[in-house]
Scaffold this active site. Structure first.
Site, PDB file in Angstrom:
ATOM      1  N   CYS A  36       0.857  -1.183   0.000  1.00 41.57           N
ATOM      2  CA  CYS A  36       0.000   0.000   0.000  1.00 41.57           C
ATOM      3  C   CYS A  36       0.892   1.231   0.000  1.00 41.57           C
ATOM      4  CB  CYS A  36      -0.914   0.011   1.222  1.00 41.57           C
ATOM      5  SG  CYS A  36      -1.915   1.505   1.355  1.00 41.57           S
TER       6      CYS A  36
ATOM      7  N   HIS B 131      -3.216  -4.483 -10.777  1.00 46.00           N
ATOM      8  CA  HIS B 131      -4.058  -3.345 -11.127  1.00 46.00           C
ATOM      9  C   HIS B 131      -4.617  -3.515 -12.530  1.00 46.00           C
ATOM     10  CE1 HIS B 131      -2.817  -0.808  -7.690  1.00 46.00           C
ATOM     11  NE2 HIS B 131      -1.712  -1.535  -7.783  1.00 46.00           N
TER      12      HIS B 131
ATOM     13  N   CYS C  26      -5.009   5.837  -3.761  1.00 48.82           N
ATOM     14  CA  CYS C  26      -4.296   4.563  -3.824  1.00 48.82           C
ATOM     15  C   CYS C  26      -2.925   4.831  -4.417  1.00 48.82           C
ATOM     16  CB  CYS C  26      -5.065   3.546  -4.672  1.00 48.82           C
ATOM     17  SG  CYS C  26      -4.211   1.962  -4.870  1.00 48.82           S
TER      18      CYS C  26
ATOM     19  N   GLU D 279     -10.612  -0.139  -4.866  1.00 48.13           N
ATOM     20  CA  GLU D 279      -9.539  -0.968  -4.324  1.00 48.13           C
ATOM     21  C   GLU D 279     -10.031  -2.365  -3.978  1.00 48.13           C
ATOM     22  OE1 GLU D 279      -6.291   0.162  -1.856  1.00 48.13           O
ATOM     23  OE2 GLU D 279      -6.999   2.241  -1.751  1.00 48.13           O
TER      24      GLU D 279
ATOM     25  N   GLY E 219      -1.939   2.392  -7.059  1.00 51.11           N
ATOM     26  CA  GLY E 219      -2.816   2.659  -8.195  1.00 51.11           C
ATOM     27  C   GLY E 219      -2.343   3.847  -9.010  1.00 51.11           C
TER      28      GLY E 219
END
Length: 263
Positions: free
Chosen positions: A69, A147, A205, A196, A208
């Protein structure tokens, strides 16, 4: 149990220094609930590491464990420095996606921002899949976690809550996937919203944002070695990707409050 609520651009987690308990899935679901719990996108545990300065483990609001993360790891840097667990401004953190290097940015003796070596981002070829009743074109990208990046003309019309969950659980992604909707503003600015994996819509994110820039480079919208601003619902991250696909992400980290559980 004592916890600290922190956020990186609104992507909020409950942070605990210590070993992960056996009932972590149940605990993360309970405390992450925004009506009956503390309210968060999940929980992050920080502990000592044998191979880095610290170790982090991330648990989503649905109880599942995440590998990495970006917003969370910036908050880990602020947590360990501001709380006195280290006096180093260059740190390494062990994650399930490997060891990540952090450069802490100080102001008044406190961490205000963190630059993170996010490892490598790898984009695959564009692919089409059917989600619900729609056929969409997306770019799969790995940033240590999976992703699916979808480029849109107008972010206001992006079907985030409709396609997000359908793609997250699509049979093409056996372990689930984070879904990013991206509007290209120009060659140095992107607008991104995210669904997410395990948490749903979040304010930001970090991985992301890195995946979105990697996909934009792969599609010719952006260039290597340029600092790209990615505007999220919670604020802006700065992403730079080298020709060898190594990624650096820079952004803020903030405390919200301290709390204790009573059960």
């Amino acid at each position: 149990m004592h916890f600290t609520k922190m956020h990186g651009l609104g992507n909020d987690y409950l942070y605990v220094y210590g070993e992960v308990p056996e009932n972590i899935s149940e605990l993360s679901v309970k405390l992450s609930d925004r009506h009956f719990g503390a309210g968060s996108d999940g929980m992050i545990y920080i502990s000592e590491s044998k191979i880095a300065d610290f170790k982090m483990r991330i648990f989503n609001a649905d109880g599942s464990e995440a590998k990495m993360c970006g917003n969370g790891i910036r908050c880990v840097g602020k947590y360990v420095y501001d709380k006195g667990y280290t006096d180093k401004t260059k740190l390494t953190v062990e994650t399930l996606s490997g060891i990540r290097a952090l450069q802490l940015q100080l102001s008044g003796g406190k961490v205000k921002g963190v630059a993170v070596d996010m490892g490598k981002a790898e984009a695959q070829k564009k692919t089409e899949l059917t989600a619900g009743e729609k056929t969409v074109t997306l770019t799969p990208v790995s940033v240590g976690n999976p992703h699916a990046v979808i480029f849109v003309e107008n972010m206001e019309e992006a079907p985030l809550t409709q396609l997000g969950p359908a793609i997250e659980h699509h049979r093409a992604f056996l372990d689930g996937v984070n879904v990013e909707f991206v509007q290209v503003l120009d060659d140095r600015h992107l607008r991104m919203r995210v669904w997410e994996r395990g948490s749903g819509v979040t304010m930001a994110c970090g991985t992301g944002a890195c995946a979105s820039v990697m996909a934009a480079i792969a599609e010719g919208y952006c260039q290597y070695d340029e600092e790209i601003s990615v505007r999220l619902d919670g604020g802006t991250l700065k992403i730079q990707i080298a020709p060898d696909h190594c990624v650096q992400m820079t952004g803020p980290a903030q405390f919200v409050y301290e709390g204790d559980t009573i059960e």
